[in-house]
Design an enzyme around this catalytic site. Structure first.
Site, PDB file in Angstrom:
ATOM      1  N   LYS A  32       0.986  -4.647   9.315  1.00 19.20           N
ATOM      2  CA  LYS A  32       1.288  -3.700   8.403  1.00 19.20           C
ATOM      3  C   LYS A  32       2.767  -3.212   8.866  1.00 19.20           C
ATOM      4  O   LYS A  32       2.887  -2.811   9.870  1.00 19.20           O
ATOM      5  CB  LYS A  32       0.057  -2.533   8.384  1.00 19.20           C
ATOM      6  CG  LYS A  32       0.570  -1.371   7.582  1.00 19.20           C
ATOM      7  CD  LYS A  32      -0.268  -0.108   7.785  1.00 19.20           C
ATOM      8  CE  LYS A  32      -1.859  -0.307   7.377  1.00 19.20           C
ATOM      9  NZ  LYS A  32      -2.619   0.753   7.298  1.00 19.20           N
ATOM     10  N   GLY A  44       0.811  -1.244  -0.030  1.00 22.92           N
ATOM     11  CA  GLY A  44       0.064   0.199  -0.009  1.00 22.92           C
ATOM     12  C   GLY A  44       0.870   1.287  -0.024  1.00 22.92           C
ATOM     13  O   GLY A  44       2.120   1.141  -0.015  1.00 22.92           O
ATOM     14  N   PHE A  76       1.421   3.466   2.420  1.00 25.19           N
ATOM     15  CA  PHE A  76       2.162   3.526   3.574  1.00 25.19           C
ATOM     16  C   PHE A  76       3.236   2.126   3.969  1.00 25.19           C
ATOM     17  O   PHE A  76       3.789   2.261   4.796  1.00 25.19           O
ATOM     18  CB  PHE A  76       1.215   3.839   4.936  1.00 25.19           C
ATOM     19  CG  PHE A  76       0.588   5.015   4.573  1.00 25.19           C
ATOM     20  CD1 PHE A  76       1.141   6.160   4.195  1.00 25.19           C
ATOM     21  CD2 PHE A  76      -0.918   4.756   4.563  1.00 25.19           C
ATOM     22  CE1 PHE A  76       0.469   7.419   4.039  1.00 25.19           C
ATOM     23  CE2 PHE A  76      -1.645   5.807   4.173  1.00 25.19           C
ATOM     24  CZ  PHE A  76      -1.065   7.161   4.059  1.00 25.19           C
ATOM     25  N   ASP A  86     -10.643   7.796   3.212  1.00 22.64           N
ATOM     26  CA  ASP A  86     -10.191   7.128   2.357  1.00 22.64           C
ATOM     27  C   ASP A  86     -10.779   5.864   2.078  1.00 22.64           C
ATOM     28  O   ASP A  86     -10.249   4.665   2.139  1.00 22.64           O
ATOM     29  CB  ASP A  86      -8.865   6.785   2.653  1.00 22.64           C
ATOM     30  CG  ASP A  86      -7.762   6.204   1.781  1.00 22.64           C
ATOM     31  OD1 ASP A  86      -8.224   6.538   0.549  1.00 22.64           O
ATOM     32  OD2 ASP A  86      -6.677   5.581   1.873  1.00 22.64           O
TER      33      ASP A  86
END
Length: 812
Positions: free
Chosen positions: A522, A503, A505, A619
Site C-alpha cells: 500500500k 483507495g 489513502f 470501516d
C-alpha cells in the site's frame, strides 16, 4: 449385511456400509462409516483400511456378519476368508452378540445378554476424531489411540502422519511425520492448549484432556445441529471441519498453518515469529550457531549461548564469543506471549514465587515457566519449538549470564533518559531511527551509519516529523523494516501493470520479494493528511493482532515522502471484486458466501472480545474483505480503527470517518461509535453478500428505499428468498440458511444500537442452525443514500442518485 445394504443410526445421522473412495462400484471396496445426509460423502471411519475387498467378475459378494465366535467379521464372498475382524477375546456366541451404530458415529459390539461393551470403533480411530470420541491412551490394554491419515484422498490405507497425545505431564497434542514431530499444540493448562491462541476464544469450548484417557471434544449445547470433527489430512494438516447441514464441509481451523507452526523450524534457543523477517531470531544472549546457514535461511542448527553462565564454572562454552560474568550470579530474562518449548519437566510446585528459587538453585535448569492450571515447568536441555504470539501464550524465563542482563538494563536507561530530555522533533527522530537501525541490525546483520539517517530529520520533512512526533518510540517497529530499493524492485518501480487497486489513502501494488514471496504494497498518498495517521495506526495496531480472518501485516518502509505498508498478498483480491461484478459473482456460490460471512464474523469477534486489544474497525465494507487462494476472508485496512479500554463501551468523535452505506446512524449523525457500529456495518455487508447488490445501489426513494429497507420488506412479507442473488441457482443453496442470514443481517443493521446483538451472539446465530432464539428485526427508518458528500444535518430530498463509490471519507 451384503454390498448394497447399509446400517443406519437411530436418528439417521450416520450410515455404515460398503464404499469405494472413487465412487466406483467396480473398484476395490471398503466398509466404512459416513454422515448419511451430507454430500459429498465424508467417510469418518474405515474397518479394512489395509485390506480392501478385491472386486472380481464373480457374482459372489463380500458381507459383514457376526461369526460363530461372536466377532464382527468382514468375509470375502469368493473364498469365504475373513478380511477383517473385531478380534474380541472371549466373546460370547453369535446368538447373544449385537452390533449397533450409535448416533455418535460409534460402531459398538455388545453382549446382548449383559449389555457389556465388547468392542467399539471409537477405540480404533482412523483419520477422524468425532465429538465424544477419545484420542490418547487405553489404560486397560496400554494401547495408544492415535489418528492416522489416509495415504491419499482416494486411498484409505495408512499414511505417514499421525496425531496423538504425548505421555507427559502436562500433555500436549502432536502431529508426527513417521516418528518425527511435525506440529505441537503446547501444554494443556486444563482449559486450553497454550500453544494454540485460537483456543482463547470464549465461544470455543467443549475440549477435555483427562489423565489416562486423552483428548476429546464435547460440542457445546448451543452448537446443536452443527457437525464438527477433527481430521488429519494426507498432507499432515490437522483440521477442524464444520458443516451446519449445508452442501459441503469447510475448514474452521487447521495446523500447521504457517512456517512457525512447523516443529522446531528455528532450532534450539531461537524463537519464531510469522510477522517478522526473517521469521527466526535467536533468544536474548544467544547467537546463530552458523552465520552462513542463518543467512541462507536454514535455521535448523539454532543458536548457542554468547556468554558463559556462572553455573558452568570453568567449562568451555560452545560459542567463540563467550566470556564469564565476573563471578556474579546468573539471572533470568522474561519472554512473554510464547508457545513454551518442548521437552519440559514438571515440578510439583504450587506457587509461582517458588518456581524461580528452585530453578536458580539448580545449575542444570536453563529456563522455567509458571502456568496457571499447570504449575512449574522447567527445562534442562535445548529449548526447541518456541513461537512468539501477538496474544495468548505464556511467559518464559530464560537463564542468562549477569552481564547479559546488566547490558539490557543500561540500554533501557539510555532510552528512558533520551525520552525525558525534551519533546522536540529532533529527539523523537533520534529515538525513532535508533529503533529502526537496531531492528535492522538484529534482522539483517547490516549495520549502517546512523548519522546519515539523522540528517533526514533536519531537512524540513513535515510529514515525517508529524509521524515521528505522534508515534510512541519503537511501538510500531515490531515488524520488518523494508528497504525502499527492494520494494521498487519487487513492484517493478510501481508499474501500472502491478497495480491492484486504488483507495482513499493511496494505491495498492503487487510485488514479489527476492525470496519469491508475493506481497501487496500500500503506497500511501503523499498529500493525504490521513495517510500519516493510517500508517501509524496500522503499524501499532495490526502488529499486535493475529487471527486467521485478519490480513497479515509484514512490515513497512519509510523513505523521504514515501510511506509504504507491506501485507501478505491475497490472490483473489477483495470481496467486492466478485460480489458486484456481473461476470464474476457466480463464482461466489452459497458455500463460499456463507464461509465469508462466518469468517468475517469470527474476525470481528476476535477484534471486539478475544484479542489482546479491544478494537473497533470503523470501516468494514466489501472492499476491505480480502480473499485468499481458498476464498477465505481476511479483514483488512485498519487505518481508521480505534482501540477501546475495557471499561469503556461508547466513544464520541468530532471526526466522522468511514464509508457511506456502512456507517451506523448514531455514528453519522452524532459521532457516537462502539462495537455496535461494527455490528451495523457487518449487517449491511451480510445483506450485500446474500443479494449481490450494494447498499448504495437503491436510488429511487419512492420505490427501493435502501437495501436494508428492501430486505426488511421482503422478510416481513415472508419473501426473504427473493433477496438472494439471481446469479445463484435455486437448488444450489439451503433456503433455511438464506432466510436465517437475511434475518441476522437485519437484526445487526437495526437503527438503535441497543437493538443490535454483540458479535459473540452473531457468531452463535450463524452456527446454531436455528436452535437458539433470535430477536426479530425492527422495521428500519426508511432512507436513501444522498451522495458521497453529506452533512451531519438531515437533508430533505425525494430522489437520490446511485453511487457505487466505496472510498473511505471524512466528515468534520
Amino acid at each position: 449385511m451384503t454390498q448394497g445394504q447399509t446400517l443406519i443410526s437411530t436418528s439417521q445421522i450416520y450410515e455404515l456400509g460398503f464404499f469405494n473412495p472413487n465412487n466406483d462400484s467396480a473398484a476395490n471396496q471398503y466398509v466404512g462409516i459416513w454422515y448419511k445426509n451430507i454430500l459429498p460423502r465424508k467417510v469418518v471411519w474405515v474397518a479394512n483400511r489395509e485390506h480392501p475387498i478385491i472386486v472380481t467378475d464373480s457374482t459372489a459378494t463380500a458381507n459383514l456378519t457376526i461369526g460363530s465366535d461372536g466377532n464382527l467379521n468382514l468375509v470375502d464372498g469368493n473364498n469365504r476368508s475373513v478380511i477383517w475382524s473385531t478380534r474380541i477375546v472371549g466373546s460370547p456366541s453369535n446368538n447373544s452378540t449385537i452390533a449397533v451404530l450409535s448416533d455418535d458415529g460409534n460402531l459398538v459390539v455388545t453382549n446382548g445378554m449383559t449389555g457389556h461393551v465388547l468392542w467399539q470403533s471409537f477405540d480404533h480411530p482412523g483419520d477422524t476424531l468425532l465429538p465424544r470420541a477419545e484420542m490418547g491412551f487405553n489404560d486397560e490394554n496400554g494401547e495408544r489411540r492415535v489418528l492416522t491419515c489416509w495415504k491419499a484422498e482416494t486411498d484409505p490405507s495408512l499414511g505417514n502422519f499421525t496425531v496423538g497425545v504425548s505421555p507427559q505431564t502436562p500433555p500436549q497434542l502432536f502431529v508426527w511425520n513417521g516418528s518425527n514431530p511435525h506440529w505441537r499444540s503446547g501444554q494443556w493448562d486444563r482449559t486450553k492448549f497454550i500453544g494454540v491462541p485460537e483456543m482463547e476464544s470464549s465461544y470455543l469450548n467443549g475440549y477435555k484432556v483427562e489423565e489416562g484417557v486423552g483428548f476429546s471434544y464435547q460440542p457445546p449445547y448451543n452448537f446443536t445441529g452443527m457437525y464438527a470433527m477433527f481430521v488429519i489430512s494426507s498432507k499432515g494438516l490437522f483440521k477442524v471441519l464444520v458443516n451446519d447441514q449445508g452442501t459441503d464441509w469447510h475448514t474452521n481451523w487447521e495446523a500447521p498453518n504457517s512456517s512457525c507452526d512447523t516443529y522446531g523450524v528455528c532450532g534450539p534457543f531461537a524463537v519464531c515469529n510469522n510477522f517478522k523477517s526473517p521469521i527466526c531470531n535467536c533468544l536474548k544472549g544467544f547467537v546463530p550457531k552458523s552465520n552462513e546457514e542463518w543467512r541462507n535461511g536454514n535455521w535448523k542448527g539454532g543458536c548457542v549461548r554468547r556468554t558463559e553462565l556462572l553455573c558452568d564454572g570453568n567449562s568451555t562454552s560452545s560459542s567463540s564469543t563467550s566470556h564469564t560474568s565476573g563471578g556474579k550470579k546468573d539471572g533470568f530474562w522474561k519472554k512473554s506471549m510464547v508457545k513454551l518449548p518442548d521437552l519440559h519437566e514438571y515440578v510439583q510446585i504450587d506457587y509461582a514465587s517458588d518456581c524461580n528459587p528452585w530453578c536458580q538453585s539448580n545449575c542444570s535448569c536453563l529456563a522455567y515457566a509458571f502456568v496457571n492450571g499447570i504449575g512449574c515447568l522447567v527445562w534442562f536441555g535445548g529449548l526447541v519449538d518456541i513461537q512468539e504470539f501477538s496474544s495468548g501464550g505464556a511467559d518464559l524465563f530464560l537463564r542468562l549470564a549477569h552481564s547479559e542482563l546488566v547490558g539490557d538494563k543500561k540500554t533501557k536507561k539510555v532510552v528512558i533518559s533520551l525520552a525525558a530530555i525534551g519533546t522536540t522533533a529532533a529527539i523523537f527522530g533520534a529515538i525513532f531511527f535508533a529503533c529502526y537501525m537496531r531492528r535492522r541490525a538484529n534482522q539483517k546483520g547490516d549495520i549502517k551509519d546512523i548519522t546519515k539517517h539523522f540528517d533526514l530529520i533536519e531537512t524540513g520533512d513535515t510529514s515525517r516529523n508529524t509521524l515521528i512526533q505522534s508515534t510512541k518510540p519503537c511501538d510500531s517497529f515490531e515488524l520488518s523494516i523494508f528497504d525502499f530499493d527492494s520494494i521498487l524492485v519487487a513492484t517493478n518501480h510501481f508499474s501500472v501493470t502491478n497495480k491492484l487497486g486504488q483507495g482513499g489513502f493511496g494505491s495498492v501494488y503487487k510485488g514479489k520479494l527476492h525470496d519469491g514471496t508475493d506481497i501487496a504494497v500500500k503506497r500511501l498518498s503523499s498529500n493525504s493528511g490521513q495517510g500519516i495517521e493510517e500508517l501509524k495506526n496500522e503499524m501499532i495496531l495490526i502488529s499486535k493482532l493475529q487471527h486467521r480472518n485478519l490480513v497479515r501485516l509484514l512490515g513497512c518502509c519509510i523513505y523521504k515522502e514515501e510511506k509504504l505498508i507491506i501485507y501478505e498478498f491475497m490472490p483473489n483480491k477483495s470481496l467486492d471484486f466478485f460480489l458486484f461484478d456481473s461476470r464474476r459473482r457466480s463464482e461466489l456460490n452459497w458455500e463460499r458466501r456463507f464461509n465469508i460471512i462466518h469468517g468475517v464474523a469470527k474476525g470481528l469477534l476476535y477484534l471486539h472480545r478475544d484479542s489482546s486489544l479491544r478494537v473497533i474497525h470503523r470501516d468494514l465494507k466489501a472492499s476491505n474483505i480480502l480473499l485468499d487462494g481458498k476464498m477465505n476472508p481476511k479483514i483488512s485496512d485498519f487505518g481508521l480503527a480505534r482501540i477501546f479500554q475495557e471499561s469503556i463501551d461508547l466513544a464520541n468523535t468530532h471526526r466522522v470517518v468511514g464509508t457511506i452505506g456502512y456507517m451506523s446512524p448514531e455514528y453519522v449523525m452524532g459521532g457516537m461509535f462502539s462495537e455496535k457500529s461494527d455490528v451495523y456495518s457487518f449487517g449491511v455487508l451480510l445483506l450485500e453478500t446474500v443479494s449481490g447488490k450494494r447498499n448504495t445501489s437503491f436510488h429511487d426513494c419512492d420505490q427501493q428505499l435502501s437495501l436494508i429497507a428492501h430486505a426488511w420488506q421482503l422478510w416481513s412479507e415472508g419473501r426473504a428468498l427473493e433477496l438472494m442473488d439471481e446469479a445463484l441457482l435455486a437448488d444450489s443453496y439451503s433456503s433455511a440458511d438464506v432466510v436465517r442470514c437475511v434475518e441476522i443481517g437485519l437484526v445487526c443493521a437495526q437503527d438503535h444500537p441497543t437493538d443490535r446483538p454483540t458479535m459473540p451472539e452473531v457468531v452463535l446465530m450463524l452456527t446454531d442452525n436455528y436452535q437458539t432464539h433470535r430477536p426479530k428485526p425492527q422495521r428500519p427508518l426508511f432512507f436513501c443514500q444522498s451522495s458521497l458528500k453529506f452533512h451531519l444535518q438531515p437533508q430533505v430530498a425525494t430522489k437520490c442518485s446511485a453511487n457505487d463509490a466505496t472510498i473511505s471519507i471524512e466528515g468534520r
